[in-house]
Design a protein around this motif. Structure first.
Motif, PDB file in Angstrom:
ATOM      1  N   SER A 177       0.771  -1.168   0.033  1.00 34.16           N
ATOM      2  CA  SER A 177       0.076   0.050   0.110  1.00 34.16           C
ATOM      3  C   SER A 177       0.891   1.455   0.372  1.00 34.16           C
ATOM      4  N   GLY A 178       2.058   1.409   0.827  1.00 32.98           N
ATOM      5  CA  GLY A 178       2.800   2.394   0.668  1.00 32.98           C
ATOM      6  C   GLY A 178       3.850   2.495  -0.363  1.00 32.98           C
ATOM      7  N   GLN A 179       3.971   1.148  -1.111  1.00 35.84           N
ATOM      8  CA  GLN A 179       5.100   1.071  -2.267  1.00 35.84           C
ATOM      9  C   GLN A 179       6.217   1.458  -1.889  1.00 35.84           C
ATOM     10  N   GLN A 180       6.731   1.020  -0.881  1.00 34.75           N
ATOM     11  CA  GLN A 180       7.975   1.024  -0.005  1.00 34.75           C
ATOM     12  C   GLN A 180       8.662  -0.272   0.290  1.00 34.75           C
ATOM     13  N   GLY A 207      12.844   3.500   3.739  1.00 37.37           N
ATOM     14  CA  GLY A 207      12.040   2.974   2.831  1.00 37.37           C
ATOM     15  C   GLY A 207      12.451   3.720   1.263  1.00 37.37           C
ATOM     16  N   VAL A 208      12.676   2.536   0.458  1.00 36.66           N
ATOM     17  CA  VAL A 208      13.006   2.962  -0.695  1.00 36.66           C
ATOM     18  C   VAL A 208      11.650   2.676  -1.744  1.00 36.66           C
ATOM     19  N   PRO A 209      11.537   3.543  -2.641  1.00 34.58           N
ATOM     20  CA  PRO A 209      10.247   3.334  -3.561  1.00 34.58           C
ATOM     21  C   PRO A 209      10.381   2.062  -4.301  1.00 34.58           C
ATOM     22  N   ILE A 210       9.281   1.433  -4.480  1.00 34.01           N
ATOM     23  CA  ILE A 210       9.150   0.176  -5.403  1.00 34.01           C
ATOM     24  C   ILE A 210       7.993   0.428  -6.181  1.00 34.01           C
ATOM     25  N   VAL A 224       3.668  -7.061   3.210  1.00 30.24           N
ATOM     26  CA  VAL A 224       2.057  -6.846   3.913  1.00 30.24           C
ATOM     27  C   VAL A 224       1.491  -5.872   2.654  1.00 30.24           C
ATOM     28  N   PRO A 225       0.032  -6.053   2.863  1.00 32.59           N
ATOM     29  CA  PRO A 225      -1.051  -5.271   1.951  1.00 32.59           C
ATOM     30  C   PRO A 225      -0.561  -3.784   1.809  1.00 32.59           C
TER      31      PRO A 225
END
Length: 145
Positions: A44-47, A60-63, A144-145
């Protein structure tokens, strides 16, 4: 405890990489991945983060993750193998710095951060190298979602 929004803001201000002493936390304040996780992914956070004892050591890095019909699976997995120069026969493309963590071929790897994948976790070139160098077979990956 840091929230996902706070972590994202700090990461953005520092160019995407962040060293934390505190656990990676949800907006509600609870840890999103367990202490056993060596890598943690928030769809959900795209990290994503590299972890040690419940605290982030990188990220956290972007994904980007799986597109509709190819959703990235959630749950707890273990790194099965690594391939620095993997080439996907199924999707006809390179997957540099691949770290596979499911039996169905899902991996962290260098990929576009502007398009969704076929289930893998795309990372920037720098983050892909760091994840590749840091993770080893048997390490726990939590998605995780």
């Amino acid at each position: 405890m840091r929230t996902m929004a706070g972590i994202a803001a700090t990461a953005a201000a520092t160019g995407g990489a962040l060293l934390l002493a505190a656990p990676v936390a949800s907006a509600e304040g609870g840890a999103i991945c367990g202490a056993e996780a060596k890598a943690c992914v928030s769809l959900s956070g795209q990290q994503a983060w590299l972890m040690n004892g419940g605290g982030a050591t990188y990220g956290g890095v972007p994904i980007t993750s799986g597109k509709p019909g190819y959703e990235t699976p959630t749950g707890s997995f273990t790194v099965t193998y690594k391939d620095i120069d993997h080439y996907s026969q199924a999707y006809n493309g390179p997957m540099p710095y691949s770290v596979f963590f499911t039996t169905s071929g899902v991996a962290f790897h260098q990929g576009s951060l502007s398009v969704q994948s076929h289930g893998c976790i795309h990372l920037s070139p720098e983050a892909a190298r760091v994840f590749y160098d840091s993770l080893k077979p048997g390490d726990v990956v939590q998605v995780v979602p």
